[in-house]
Design a protein around this motif. Sequence first.
Motif, PDB file in Angstrom:
ATOM      1  N   MET A  37       0.817  -1.221   0.000  1.00  0.00           N
ATOM      2  CA  MET A  37       0.000   0.000   0.000  1.00  0.00           C
ATOM      3  C   MET A  37       0.851   1.272   0.000  1.00  0.00           C
ATOM      4  N   ASP A  38       1.994   1.206  -0.631  1.00  0.00           N
ATOM      5  CA  ASP A  38       2.892   2.345  -0.758  1.00  0.00           C
ATOM      6  C   ASP A  38       3.267   2.447  -2.235  1.00  0.00           C
ATOM      7  N   THR A  39       3.529   3.637  -2.725  1.00  0.00           N
ATOM      8  CA  THR A  39       3.827   3.786  -4.142  1.00  0.00           C
ATOM      9  C   THR A  39       4.905   4.842  -4.355  1.00  0.00           C
ATOM     10  N   SER A  40       5.420   4.878  -5.572  1.00  0.00           N
ATOM     11  CA  SER A  40       6.425   5.865  -5.955  1.00  0.00           C
ATOM     12  C   SER A  40       6.122   6.324  -7.377  1.00  0.00           C
ATOM     13  N   GLY A  41       6.804   7.362  -7.800  1.00  0.00           N
ATOM     14  CA  GLY A  41       6.601   7.870  -9.157  1.00  0.00           C
ATOM     15  C   GLY A  41       6.982   6.859 -10.225  1.00  0.00           C
ATOM     16  N   ALA A  42       8.072   6.136  -9.992  1.00  0.00           N
ATOM     17  CA  ALA A  42       8.495   5.118 -10.959  1.00  0.00           C
ATOM     18  C   ALA A  42       7.465   3.997 -11.072  1.00  0.00           C
ATOM     19  N   ILE A  44       4.255   4.261 -10.574  1.00  0.00           N
ATOM     20  CA  ILE A  44       3.088   4.782 -11.290  1.00  0.00           C
ATOM     21  C   ILE A  44       3.332   4.746 -12.795  1.00  0.00           C
ATOM     22  N   ILE A  45       4.524   5.131 -13.231  1.00  0.00           N
ATOM     23  CA  ILE A  45       4.860   5.104 -14.667  1.00  0.00           C
ATOM     24  C   ILE A  45       4.849   3.678 -15.194  1.00  0.00           C
ATOM     25  N   VAL A  46       5.484   2.744 -14.477  1.00  0.00           N
ATOM     26  CA  VAL A  46       5.546   1.344 -14.917  1.00  0.00           C
ATOM     27  C   VAL A  46       4.149   0.742 -14.993  1.00  0.00           C
ATOM     28  N   HIS A  47       3.321   0.967 -13.982  1.00  0.00           N
ATOM     29  CA  HIS A  47       1.969   0.417 -13.980  1.00  0.00           C
ATOM     30  C   HIS A  47       1.111   1.066 -15.066  1.00  0.00           C
ATOM     31  N   SER A  48       1.343   2.334 -15.383  1.00  0.00           N
ATOM     32  CA  SER A  48       0.603   3.001 -16.461  1.00  0.00           C
ATOM     33  C   SER A  48       0.948   2.398 -17.818  1.00  0.00           C
ATOM     34  N   VAL A  49       2.211   2.108 -18.041  1.00  0.00           N
ATOM     35  CA  VAL A  49       2.635   1.502 -19.306  1.00  0.00           C
ATOM     36  C   VAL A  49       2.055   0.090 -19.432  1.00  0.00           C
ATOM     37  N   ILE A  50       2.086  -0.680 -18.354  1.00  0.00           N
ATOM     38  CA  ILE A  50       1.504  -2.024 -18.368  1.00  0.00           C
ATOM     39  C   ILE A  50       0.001  -1.949 -18.619  1.00  0.00           C
ATOM     40  N   TYR A  51      -0.690  -1.009 -17.957  1.00  0.00           N
ATOM     41  CA  TYR A  51      -2.130  -0.820 -18.142  1.00  0.00           C
ATOM     42  C   TYR A  51      -2.443  -0.483 -19.598  1.00  0.00           C
ATOM     43  N   PHE A  52      -1.710   0.451 -20.176  1.00  0.00           N
ATOM     44  CA  PHE A  52      -1.933   0.844 -21.564  1.00  0.00           C
ATOM     45  C   PHE A  52      -1.728  -0.338 -22.510  1.00  0.00           C
ATOM     46  N   GLY A  53      -0.679  -1.112 -22.281  1.00  0.00           N
ATOM     47  CA  GLY A  53      -0.421  -2.269 -23.138  1.00  0.00           C
ATOM     48  C   GLY A  53      -1.519  -3.313 -23.047  1.00  0.00           C
ATOM     49  N   LEU A  54      -1.958  -3.630 -21.825  1.00  0.00           N
ATOM     50  CA  LEU A  54      -2.991  -4.653 -21.656  1.00  0.00           C
ATOM     51  C   LEU A  54      -4.346  -4.184 -22.168  1.00  0.00           C
ATOM     52  N   ILE A  55      -4.700  -2.932 -21.932  1.00  0.00           N
ATOM     53  CA  ILE A  55      -6.004  -2.454 -22.410  1.00  0.00           C
ATOM     54  C   ILE A  55      -6.018  -2.377 -23.934  1.00  0.00           C
ATOM     55  N   THR A  56      -4.877  -2.062 -24.541  1.00  0.00           N
ATOM     56  CA  THR A  56      -4.785  -2.067 -26.000  1.00  0.00           C
ATOM     57  C   THR A  56      -4.958  -3.476 -26.545  1.00  0.00           C
ATOM     58  N   ILE A  57      -4.322  -4.447 -25.913  1.00  0.00           N
ATOM     59  CA  ILE A  57      -4.452  -5.834 -26.360  1.00  0.00           C
ATOM     60  C   ILE A  57      -5.895  -6.311 -26.228  1.00  0.00           C
ATOM     61  N   PHE A  58      -6.522  -6.060 -25.081  1.00  0.00           N
ATOM     62  CA  PHE A  58      -7.880  -6.551 -24.863  1.00  0.00           C
ATOM     63  C   PHE A  58      -8.917  -5.848 -25.740  1.00  0.00           C
ATOM     64  N   LEU A  59      -8.798  -4.546 -25.941  1.00  0.00           N
ATOM     65  CA  LEU A  59      -9.831  -3.814 -26.663  1.00  0.00           C
ATOM     66  C   LEU A  59      -9.610  -3.750 -28.162  1.00  0.00           C
ATOM     67  N   VAL A  60      -8.365  -3.736 -28.602  1.00  0.00           N
ATOM     68  CA  VAL A  60      -8.104  -3.615 -30.039  1.00  0.00           C
ATOM     69  C   VAL A  60      -7.828  -4.976 -30.668  1.00  0.00           C
ATOM     70  N   ALA A  61      -6.916  -5.749 -30.085  1.00  0.00           N
ATOM     71  CA  ALA A  61      -6.520  -7.014 -30.699  1.00  0.00           C
ATOM     72  C   ALA A  61      -7.544  -8.122 -30.455  1.00  0.00           C
ATOM     73  N   ILE A  62      -7.992  -8.290 -29.219  1.00  0.00           N
ATOM     74  CA  ILE A  62      -8.939  -9.365 -28.902  1.00  0.00           C
ATOM     75  C   ILE A  62     -10.377  -8.917 -29.157  1.00  0.00           C
TER      76      ILE A  62
END
Length: 69
Positions: A37-42, A44-62
Amino acid sequence: MADWGPVLVAVVLFVLLSPGLIFQLPGRHRVVEFGNMDTSGAAIIVHSVIYFGLITIFLVAIDVHVYTG
């Protein structure tokens, strides 16, 4: 008929990929920390990139659709 697929995918991924809730990549003391339950700026960036990649795969490719009505 409403298409709820993108909404459901986005909400589930947002909850699962919230930094510090289930896991945090990179952690403060280790590479991966779980349930701290603790976070850092790095993290947040890593999780945002992972989120963008997965949502792109699920909504566009699949092309996930959930129709109601």
